[in-house]
Design a protein around this motif. Structure first.
Motif, PDB file in Angstrom:
ATOM      1  N   SER B  44       4.595  90.562  23.448  1.00 21.76           N
ATOM      2  CA  SER B  44       5.783  89.765  23.125  1.00 21.76           C
ATOM      3  C   SER B  44       6.224  90.028  21.699  1.00 21.76           C
ATOM      4  O   SER B  44       7.422  90.151  21.417  1.00 21.76           O
ATOM      5  CB  SER B  44       5.488  88.278  23.276  1.00 21.76           C
ATOM      6  OG  SER B  44       5.115  87.987  24.587  1.00 21.76           O
ATOM      7  N   ASP B 174      10.570  89.757  28.854  1.00 20.58           N
ATOM      8  CA  ASP B 174       9.234  89.311  28.443  1.00 20.58           C
ATOM      9  C   ASP B 174       8.605  88.477  29.551  1.00 20.58           C
ATOM     10  O   ASP B 174       8.867  87.283  29.669  1.00 20.58           O
ATOM     11  CB  ASP B 174       9.313  88.496  27.142  1.00 20.58           C
ATOM     12  CG  ASP B 174       7.931  88.249  26.561  1.00 20.58           C
ATOM     13  OD1 ASP B 174       6.939  88.663  27.192  1.00 20.58           O
ATOM     14  OD2 ASP B 174       7.847  87.645  25.464  1.00 20.58           O
ATOM     15  N   GLU B 175       7.795  89.118  30.360  1.00 21.74           N
ATOM     16  CA  GLU B 175       7.141  88.461  31.497  1.00 21.74           C
ATOM     17  C   GLU B 175       8.130  87.577  32.266  1.00 21.74           C
ATOM     18  O   GLU B 175       7.926  86.364  32.380  1.00 21.74           O
ATOM     19  CB  GLU B 175       5.944  87.633  31.022  1.00 21.74           C
ATOM     20  CG  GLU B 175       4.930  88.480  30.281  1.00 21.74           C
ATOM     21  CD  GLU B 175       3.599  87.779  30.111  1.00 21.74           C
ATOM     22  OE1 GLU B 175       3.250  86.945  30.967  1.00 21.74           O
ATOM     23  OE2 GLU B 175       2.903  88.068  29.135  1.00 21.74           O
TER      24      GLU B 175
HETATM   25 MG   LIG Z   1       3.779  87.261  25.596  1.00 23.14          MG
END
Ligand SMILES: [Mg+2]
Ligand SMILES: Nc1ncnc2c1ncn2[C@@H]1O[C@H](COP(=O)(O)OP(=O)(O)OP(=O)(O)O)[C@@H](O)[C@H]1O
Lengths: 316, 253
Positions: B44, B174-175
């Motif tokens: 991240s 991000d995910e």
């Molecule tokens: Mg992360």
């Protein structure tokens, strides 16, 4: 509500069977509640009796309710409260943003402002503003404005500055807690979209902060309506309480006129409480799955559910 | 061809904690670039450096040939002004794990907001594009819903539409599916697959190995702030060379 639930039910739910037999049981008797109710009612009766037999000329209250002096005072109370609150709100937002900024100077200045204006009685502040001419005989804002201070600092100006600047200190703390209540992911998302700091604050953060800001601000405003009565004693601003007690003195109906003032304050605060309800409802948009019902909608809902009683229960 | 994203020795630390310890990588235009790795490995953080939500401490990051966050003159670096950083972010869309939709606006308003506020588009133009995008992510009928009235998968698809409304040349994910119930993951991945087919350059942090294998053009495995292994998804995911990669994959597959 029950009706719409039924309509939107999935198609594969089994058809409703026969209504189950309602439970018929003998409810628990709450003797304590009965006793408490009787005691409270008895005390209330004594109180009403005391006021009914007291030497109060109740007729004076409706007689002077719409007296022109009273109405003028009322108007001035509303005017100074609204303007001082507006000043407090605008300055409060500025102070909150300053306080949260990365610039240590603006943050410190905001801190000192709040420290001073919250730390001293508003009555003292009102007196200071009103007597400012004693230390600054002239007001000189360069080319913009210059005058004798005693001409500039009218009772109205002193009341506005005293109440408004004091309010700003409280409002800034309310606004700050509101801003801080907004999830950081919101700012991040706005920045990632290319929005500037200012736009992010205005379009994304403040509207969400309003949910936290509005309820205590309503309290502040109601406080302001009442605190404005200090402006009469401190700086000769002839608001509601002063105009009613003046009448009280000239007619001898002192207590009656205090009752009259109290009645008007109650009416004002009630009106603004209703306004607050709708404001809170407005800013709840999106944060609740369904908005709270307005009183009018509640009445309608109760009426329809009443007529639909037999087709399902009323949900508490 | 110029790289869309180029990282040269990117370092990032929070206080004494080194999170990124020299990341070098290149993402080509139209590439779907998957970042995998254990929790806390700095995925991240790296993604947030690309659009300058975080400042790198050392190294260089380039997006489409332009240095991120700074201007180089001679051998000196000048920090960009906030407004210049904001301008560069317009071209980089970002999708968050927790959606971060604006809760006080409807789905449609969420998608219209940035084009109006940032690009100064008229409402009519913004609305037309927003409706097209909502249609593309399969949510045209939910345009009037507030985020709280949408499921997680629907919210994430609105968030993708919101990012696309700025017509970015690069998308960062991000995910995007890890906060979703399993049955909602598919819809979001479908939208991302469609984007990939249309040639969008995408950097995707993900735990969805299936997506990485099918859609990814390359995969990078990160651990403790460094790139351990990278290459073609089929090679990295089925035939990892490093023990750390093997250990990680045996846990998630
Ligand atoms: Mg992360
Ligand atoms: N603002 C911060 N301040 C201090 N430490 C931070 C901060 N942000 C991240 N970290 C630390 O940096 C490390 C990397 O975090 P990062 O969020 O990049 O990991 P990640 O690979 O995305 O993990 P995950 O898969 O759990 O999302 C973590 O150890 C985290 O604790």
């Amino acid at each position: 509500m029950t009706a719409s639930l039924k309509k939107s039910g999935p198609a594969d739910t089994p058809p409703p069977g026969p209504e189950p037999e309602a439970i018929k049981a003998i409810p628990v008797r709450h003797y304590g509640r009965w006793v408490a109710a009787v005691v409270v009612l008895a005390l209330l009766g004594l109180l009403v009796n005391a006021f009914a037999t007291a030497k109060i000329n109740y007729h004076a209250i409706p007689d002077f309710m719409f007296d022109s002096n009273v109405l003028t005072g009322l108007g001035k109370t509303v005017l100074i409260s609204v303007l001082a609150m507006a000043l407090g709100l605008v300055l409060g937002v500025v102070l909150a943003v300053m306080r949260l900024s990365k610039n240590p100077v603006t943050s410190a200045v905001s801190w000192v402002y709040i420290w001073f204006f919250r730390g001293t009685p508003v009555y003292v502040q009102l007196l200071l503003w009103f007597n400012l001419a004693l230390i600054f005989p002239y007001i000189n804002l360069g080319p913009i404005y210059r005058d004798e201070m005693s001409d500039f600092m009218t009772p109205f100006m002193a009341a506005l500055l005293g109440l408004g600047l004091n309010e700003a200190a409280y409002m800034s703390e309310i606004v700050r807690s509101g801003i801080q209540s907004v999830d950081e992911g919101q700012t991040e998302a706005a920045h990632a979209l290319g929005m500037s700091q200012g736009r992010t604050l205005r379009r994304i953060v403040l509207p969400q902060a309003m949910r936290v800001i509005v309820p205590p601000t309503g309290n502040e405003f109601i406080n302001m309506l009442k605190t404005s009565s200090l402006a009469a004693a401190a700086c000769q601003y002839l608001e509601l309480l002063r105009s009613t007690s003046d009448i009280g003195q000239s007619t001898g109906a002192t207590v009656e006129m205090l009752f009259l003032a109290a009645t008007w304050y109650l009416i004002l605060t009630s009106i603004f409480s209703i306004g607050q309800f709708y404001l809170e409802r407005h800013y709840a948009r999106g944060s609740l799955r369904s908005l709270p019902l307005t009183p009018w909608q509640k009445i309608k809902a109760n009426l329809t559910s009443f007529s639909n009683r037999q087709s399902g229960g009323v949900r508490a | 061809m110029n790289a869309m994203v180029k990282a040269e020795g990117v370092h990032k630390s929070y206080g004494a904690v080194q999170v990124l310890k020299g990341i070098d990588l290149e993402v080509a235009p139209r590439e779907v670039f998957c970042l995998i790795g254990p929790s806390g490995s700095g995925k991240s953080t790296f993604l947030r450096c690309i659009n300058h939500l975080e400042k790198v401490n050392a190294g260089r990051l380039y997006v489409d040939g332009e240095l991120v966050g700074y201007r180089q003159k001679g051998d000196r670096l000048y920090e960009l002004k906030d407004s210049e950083v904001a301008r560069n972010r317009r071209d980089i869309g970002m999708v968050f794990q927790r959606f971060n939709l604006f809760p006080h606006m409807t789905a449609l308003a969420n998608v219209m907001e940035a084009p109006i506020q940032v690009k100064g588009e008229t409402k009519a133009v913004a609305r037309e594009r927003a409706m097209k995008l909502l249609d593309r992510v399969g949510l045209a009928d939910k345009a009037g819903n507030y985020p709280s009235q949408l499921s997680g998968g629907q919210q994430q698809r609105v968030a993708i539409a919101r990012a696309l409304a700025m017509e970015p040349k690069l998308m960062l994910f991000d995910e995007p599916t890890s906060a979703l119930d399993p049955e909602l993951v598919g819809d979001v991945l479908d939208v991302m697959r469609g984007l990939a087919e249309d040639g969008m350059t995408m950097i995707v942090v993900t735990h969805e190995m299936g997506f990485a294998r099918e859609v990814g053009d390359s995969v990078v495995f990160m651990d403790q702030g460094v790139v351990v292994e990278s290459g073609n998804p089929r090679d990295v995911l089925t035939n990892p060379q490093h023990d750390r990669t093997k250990a990680f994959l045996s846990k998630v597959l």
